[in-house]
Design a protein around this motif. Structure first.
Motif: not given
Length: 263
Positions: A101-122
């Protein structure tokens, strides 16, 4: 820890100690990046305070904090004020974390510079506004309080967790996502479950239906949610309201069943 944490987690505990134990264990078993973790007792009346004494100094736990009154917004903001990681992770105690879960979070924030908040389930498809770059689902409205944000939203843009529902008994997830969006950032759900929300499952509803009756009844009167839903009501869109009413009815039925057939 010498390096700056990638993720700073603030775990909010308010009673329901069995859930807190499982949540913490799953977090410590799955976190694989440099991190810090603050565990906060938000005025619990069960054995949570004693448990915090037990886990103080546990490897992976940075510090424990006790608060005498139930004010989740103040508790979370206190924890956030001590965070130094790239990302801050608001963490309620009814989740079980999955490996990666943690590496997914970092990957998505790094790949989407405009992402501000991301939930933990779909989340359910009706809460999605469409895919963003095939990486996340944009939120139609808000995501849950348990989520990850860029630290600069808290440290640089003044975004804070607010309490609501007649006496600051619950964190205002709708207001938090609104703040993030109004600051110019994207709010999103992941495209896969990173954690399991045990709090939404039948077992937990049946164990303590009164908790959910209070939760959803008060949410219906959230000022932020009412304000956000008004434009949907004008378009005869009642999905969010009906979802809350359905969850409240489910909890009320379980509570009534327990009153009729105690034990």
């Amino acid at each position: 820890m010498n390096s700056r944490p990638e993720i700073s987690s603030v775990m909010l505990c308010w009673n329901r100690l069995p859930l807190s134990r499982v949540c913490l264990a799953s977090y410590l078993e799955t976190i694989s990046v440099p991190h810090e973790l603050f565990v906060i007792d938000n005025g619990s009346i069960d054995e949570t305070a004693n448990w915090l004494e037990e886990i103080a100094g546990l490897p992976g736990v940075t510090d424990v904090i006790s608060q005498s009154r139930n004010d989740p917004a103040a508790a979370l903001n206190l924890g956030l004020s001590r965070c130094s990681g790239r990302f801050v992770h608001l963490m309620e105690n009814d989740y079980r974390y999955r490996p990666g879960w943690d590496r997914y979070i970092i990957d998505r924030f790094d790949r989407i510079p405009e992402l501000g908040q991301l939930a933990l389930f779909e989340g359910d498809a009706r809460f999605h506004r469409g895919s963003h770059k095939g990486l996340v689902w944009l939120a139609a409205e808000n995501v849950c309080t348990t989520s990850v944000l860029r630290r600069e939203l808290y440290a640089g843009q003044g975004i804070r967790v607010h309490g609501h529902y007649l006496g600051n008994c619950y964190p205002d997830d709708h207001d938090l996502s609104t703040q993030v969006r109004e600051a110019g950032w994207l709010v999103a759900w992941p495209d896969r479950d990173l954690a399991r929300n045990v709090g939404f499952e039948n077992t937990e509803y049946g164990r303590d239906p009164g908790y959910y009756v209070r939760n959803y009844a008060l949410k219906l009167f959230s000022v932020a949610r009412l304000r956000g839903n008004l434009r949907h009501w004008l378009k005869l869109d009642f999905h969010d309201t009906l979802t809350l009413v359905g969850r409240l009815a489910r909890a009320c039925c379980l509570k009534l069943r327990r009153l009729i057939r105690p034990g």
